[in-house]
Design a protein around this motif. Structure first.
Motif, PDB file in Angstrom:
ATOM      1  N   ARG A 147       0.975  -1.072   0.009  1.00 45.98           N
ATOM      2  CA  ARG A 147       0.088  -0.049  -0.330  1.00 45.98           C
ATOM      3  C   ARG A 147       0.791   0.994   0.139  1.00 45.98           C
ATOM      4  N   THR A 151       0.504   4.429  -2.695  1.00 44.14           N
ATOM      5  CA  THR A 151       0.507   5.249  -2.677  1.00 44.14           C
ATOM      6  C   THR A 151       1.265   6.318  -3.407  1.00 44.14           C
ATOM      7  N   SER A 178      -6.106   7.231   2.537  1.00 50.10           N
ATOM      8  CA  SER A 178      -6.711   5.875   2.040  1.00 50.10           C
ATOM      9  C   SER A 178      -7.818   6.142   1.963  1.00 50.10           C
TER      10      SER A 178
END
Length: 208
Positions: A147, A151, A178
């Protein structure tokens, strides 16, 4: 050109249009064809992005294609008996160093004495214990690491290609928080190919 570079997936944008998504060699050949067909810059310059990192790459297609051609066409000396013997001896010496089957790389690690004492008591010794600890940590944090990497990749691409798009700042805040719905809302008016690539890059951000 090393194997990792050859297998990397790259994407080319010209202006706001995505024109190619392929392996590195195909991208290099596209850049070659573009430069030969448009020597005066009559079309937007192709921008190349790394699909894994979102980074914009400055590729030298002449140097890399020449390197690829040289690697694909070994000189006649490579097949001679004497050179084969030398290559065999060199390969044997290379295999004798470290543990090439594992791809082990020797580097310095600085720890406190109590850490070395603990590691020394572990099955297989310090190196084996460190490898186990690292693998356990990688497995435990794999989703979180994916993640974070997604990102960062999405943000890098956004900075390059969408910094002047409406809602950019709000989209960035939604990305780092998020918040998928807010991110999609802020980017829905952006060019279609930009949105599609952002969706690809950011997919792991929303997973889980």
């Amino acid at each position: 050109m090393d194997h990792d570079q050859a297998e990397a997936r790259l994407t080319i944008f010209q202006g706001m249009q995505r024109v190619l998504q392929a392996d590195r060699l195909s991208v290099l050949r596209y850049l070659q064809n573009h430069d030969e067909l448009h020597p005066q810059g009559s079309t937007p310059a192709p921008w190349v992005f790394d699909d894994a990192t979102g980074l914009r790459l400055d590729l030298n297609w002449r140097a890399e294609l020449a390197e690829h051609a040289a690697a694909a066409s070994p000189g006649p000396a490579a097949n001679s008996p004497s050179s084969a013997g030398v290559d065999s001896r060199n390969a044997t010496r290379s295999r004798a160093v470290g543990r090439p089957k594992l791809g082990v790389v020797s580097r310095e690690v600085t720890l406190l004495p109590r850490h070395w004492e603990w590691l020394g008591r572990q099955p297989g010794g310090a190196s084996a214990a460190l490898r186990r600890l690292i693998e356990d940590a990688r497995n435990a944090h794999a989703a979180q690491d994916a993640r974070r990497a997604a990102t960062e990749a999405t943000y890098r691409f956004m900075q390059e290609m969408a910094g002047d798009q409406p809602g950019f700042e709000e989209a960035c805040r939604a990305l780092f928080a998020s918040k998928e719905s807010a991110f999609q809302l802020q980017t829905q008016g952006w060019p279609d190919d930009i949105q599609a690539y952002l969706h690809q890059l950011s997919r792991p951000v929303w997973a889980g």
